[in-house]
Design a protein around this motif. Sequence first.
Motif, mmCIF file in Angstrom:
data_model
loop_
_atom_site.group_PDB
_atom_site.id
_atom_site.type_symbol
_atom_site.label_atom_id
_atom_site.label_comp_id
_atom_site.label_asym_id
_atom_site.label_seq_id
_atom_site.Cartn_x
_atom_site.Cartn_y
_atom_site.Cartn_z
ATOM 1 N N LEU A 245 0.802 -1.221 0.000
ATOM 2 C CA LEU A 245 0.000 0.000 0.000
ATOM 3 C C LEU A 245 0.837 1.274 0.000
ATOM 4 O O LEU A 245 0.306 2.355 -0.236
ATOM 5 C CB LEU A 245 -0.977 -0.007 1.167
ATOM 6 N N ALA A 246 2.132 1.152 0.231
ATOM 7 C CA ALA A 246 3.002 2.328 0.129
ATOM 8 C C ALA A 246 3.136 2.773 -1.324
ATOM 9 O O ALA A 246 3.320 3.962 -1.594
ATOM 10 C CB ALA A 246 4.375 2.033 0.717
ATOM 11 N N THR A 247 3.012 1.827 -2.254
ATOM 12 C CA THR A 247 3.217 2.155 -3.663
ATOM 13 C C THR A 247 2.113 1.663 -4.589
ATOM 14 O O THR A 247 1.927 2.218 -5.668
ATOM 15 C CB THR A 247 4.548 1.559 -4.159
ATOM 16 N N ASP A 248 1.388 0.618 -4.203
ATOM 17 C CA ASP A 248 0.370 0.028 -5.072
ATOM 18 C C ASP A 248 -0.978 0.702 -4.874
ATOM 19 O O ASP A 248 -1.394 0.964 -3.740
ATOM 20 C CB ASP A 248 0.178 -1.462 -4.766
ATOM 21 N N LEU A 249 -1.682 0.910 -5.982
ATOM 22 C CA LEU A 249 -3.074 1.329 -5.879
ATOM 23 C C LEU A 249 -3.871 0.195 -5.246
ATOM 24 O O LEU A 249 -3.521 -0.976 -5.400
ATOM 25 C CB LEU A 249 -3.637 1.635 -7.265
ATOM 26 N N PRO A 250 -4.979 0.505 -4.556
ATOM 27 C CA PRO A 250 -5.753 -0.552 -3.901
ATOM 28 C C PRO A 250 -6.706 -1.290 -4.839
ATOM 29 O O PRO A 250 -7.565 -2.027 -4.388
ATOM 30 C CB PRO A 250 -6.518 0.214 -2.821
ATOM 31 N N LEU A 251 -6.538 -1.089 -6.144
ATOM 32 C CA LEU A 251 -7.318 -1.819 -7.133
ATOM 33 C C LEU A 251 -6.371 -2.405 -8.163
ATOM 34 O O LEU A 251 -5.493 -1.702 -8.678
ATOM 35 C CB LEU A 251 -8.314 -0.899 -7.843
ATOM 36 N N ARG A 252 -6.548 -3.682 -8.439
ATOM 37 C CA ARG A 252 -5.745 -4.356 -9.470
ATOM 38 C C ARG A 252 -6.686 -4.955 -10.495
ATOM 39 O O ARG A 252 -7.741 -5.499 -10.146
ATOM 40 C CB ARG A 252 -4.923 -5.470 -8.832
ATOM 41 N N ALA A 253 -6.299 -4.880 -11.750
ATOM 42 C CA ALA A 253 -7.098 -5.452 -12.831
ATOM 43 C C ALA A 253 -6.217 -6.358 -13.683
ATOM 44 O O ALA A 253 -5.066 -6.020 -13.979
ATOM 45 C CB ALA A 253 -7.687 -4.337 -13.690
ATOM 46 N N ASP A 254 -6.740 -7.501 -14.053
ATOM 47 C CA ASP A 254 -6.092 -8.430 -14.979
ATOM 48 C C ASP A 254 -7.138 -8.884 -15.977
ATOM 49 O O ASP A 254 -8.314 -9.052 -15.632
ATOM 50 C CB ASP A 254 -5.549 -9.662 -14.235
ATOM 51 N N LEU A 255 -6.711 -9.080 -17.211
ATOM 52 C CA LEU A 255 -7.597 -9.598 -18.246
ATOM 53 C C LEU A 255 -7.067 -10.956 -18.688
ATOM 54 O O LEU A 255 -5.908 -11.089 -19.072
ATOM 55 C CB LEU A 255 -7.655 -8.639 -19.435
ATOM 56 N N PHE A 256 -7.919 -11.961 -18.598
ATOM 57 C CA PHE A 256 -7.547 -13.318 -18.997
ATOM 58 C C PHE A 256 -8.198 -13.617 -20.339
ATOM 59 O O PHE A 256 -9.432 -13.568 -20.461
ATOM 60 C CB PHE A 256 -7.972 -14.325 -17.929
ATOM 61 N N ALA A 257 -7.369 -13.899 -21.338
ATOM 62 C CA ALA A 257 -7.848 -14.188 -22.690
ATOM 63 C C ALA A 257 -7.962 -15.687 -22.875
ATOM 64 O O ALA A 257 -6.960 -16.403 -22.872
ATOM 65 C CB ALA A 257 -6.896 -13.589 -23.715
ATOM 66 N N LEU A 258 -9.191 -16.158 -23.028
ATOM 67 C CA LEU A 258 -9.449 -17.583 -23.240
ATOM 68 C C LEU A 258 -9.483 -17.914 -24.728
ATOM 69 O O LEU A 258 -9.166 -19.037 -25.121
ATOM 70 C CB LEU A 258 -10.772 -17.974 -22.596
ATOM 71 N N ALA A 259 -9.901 -16.947 -25.532
ATOM 72 C CA ALA A 259 -9.995 -17.091 -26.981
ATOM 73 C C ALA A 259 -10.005 -15.677 -27.559
ATOM 74 O O ALA A 259 -10.161 -14.711 -26.805
ATOM 75 C CB ALA A 259 -11.269 -17.843 -27.361
ATOM 76 N N PRO A 260 -9.852 -15.519 -28.861
ATOM 77 C CA PRO A 260 -9.867 -14.171 -29.433
ATOM 78 C C PRO A 260 -11.135 -13.382 -29.109
ATOM 79 O O PRO A 260 -11.094 -12.161 -29.010
ATOM 80 C CB PRO A 260 -9.748 -14.429 -30.938
ATOM 81 N N VAL B 211 -11.979 -12.746 -19.607
ATOM 82 C CA VAL B 211 -12.474 -12.590 -18.241
ATOM 83 C C VAL B 211 -11.716 -11.424 -17.615
ATOM 84 O O VAL B 211 -10.484 -11.432 -17.564
ATOM 85 C CB VAL B 211 -12.254 -13.873 -17.407
ATOM 86 N N LEU B 212 -12.477 -10.422 -17.168
ATOM 87 C CA LEU B 212 -11.884 -9.295 -16.450
ATOM 88 C C LEU B 212 -11.913 -9.634 -14.965
ATOM 89 O O LEU B 212 -12.972 -9.937 -14.406
ATOM 90 C CB LEU B 212 -12.671 -8.010 -16.712
ATOM 91 N N HIS B 213 -10.752 -9.580 -14.326
ATOM 92 C CA HIS B 213 -10.611 -9.938 -12.908
ATOM 93 C C HIS B 213 -10.156 -8.701 -12.152
ATOM 94 O O HIS B 213 -9.101 -8.139 -12.454
ATOM 95 C CB HIS B 213 -9.575 -11.068 -12.793
ATOM 96 N N LEU B 214 -10.966 -8.245 -11.206
ATOM 97 C CA LEU B 214 -10.634 -7.081 -10.392
ATOM 98 C C LEU B 214 -10.440 -7.513 -8.949
ATOM 99 O O LEU B 214 -11.224 -8.308 -8.424
ATOM 100 C CB LEU B 214 -11.761 -6.047 -10.450
ATOM 101 N N VAL B 215 -9.399 -6.984 -8.311
ATOM 102 C CA VAL B 215 -9.147 -7.236 -6.890
ATOM 103 C C VAL B 215 -9.095 -5.872 -6.214
ATOM 104 O O VAL B 215 -8.323 -4.993 -6.614
ATOM 105 C CB VAL B 215 -7.819 -7.995 -6.661
ATOM 106 N N LEU B 216 -9.924 -5.700 -5.198
ATOM 107 C CA LEU B 216 -10.014 -4.446 -4.463
ATOM 108 C C LEU B 216 -9.565 -4.675 -3.029
ATOM 109 O O LEU B 216 -10.128 -5.540 -2.334
ATOM 110 C CB LEU B 216 -11.455 -3.930 -4.487
ATOM 111 N N HIS B 217 -8.567 -3.941 -2.585
ATOM 112 C CA HIS B 217 -8.108 -4.049 -1.198
ATOM 113 C C HIS B 217 -9.184 -3.471 -0.282
ATOM 114 O O HIS B 217 -9.832 -2.474 -0.618
ATOM 115 C CB HIS B 217 -6.786 -3.277 -1.024
ATOM 116 N N HIS B 218 -9.355 -4.065 0.872
ATOM 117 C CA HIS B 218 -10.407 -3.629 1.791
ATOM 118 C C HIS B 218 -10.194 -2.216 2.323
ATOM 119 O O HIS B 218 -11.127 -1.612 2.846
ATOM 120 C CB HIS B 218 -10.588 -4.626 2.945
ATOM 121 N N ILE B 219 -9.003 -1.649 2.155
ATOM 122 C CA ILE B 219 -8.784 -0.269 2.589
ATOM 123 C C ILE B 219 -9.563 0.712 1.709
ATOM 124 O O ILE B 219 -9.878 1.819 2.132
ATOM 125 C CB ILE B 219 -7.273 0.074 2.625
#
Length: 98
Positions: free
Chosen positions: A64-79, A83-91
């Motif tokens: 949390l000193a440097t990272d935003l409290p939201l992370r996003a990743d996109l998983f490509a299963l096919a063209p 799947v959009l995956h979001l992780v939100l820190h409880h802060i």
Amino acid sequence: LEDAVTDVVARHESLRTVFPAVDGVPHQRVLDADEARTGLPVHETTEAGLPALMAAARDRRFDLATDLPLRADLFALAPDEHVLHLVLHHIAGDGWSL
């Protein structure tokens, strides 16, 4: 899609706040929208490999000193299947907020 995630972060201060320590005491620092780009890494995978990749993304710790409290990743299963995956820190958000 990356621009859309960036736009959401720009609109909400809590999503662009980091907590660096000054003299050993963490303090809140709200980043300018230009500084707060989350990025959107794209990971090629299969449907069978998706659960493990999502679990790894979920379990990655925040600095949390440097990272935003939201992370996003996109998983490509096919063209044409992603799947959009979001992780939100409880802060930045909790069950009540959601």
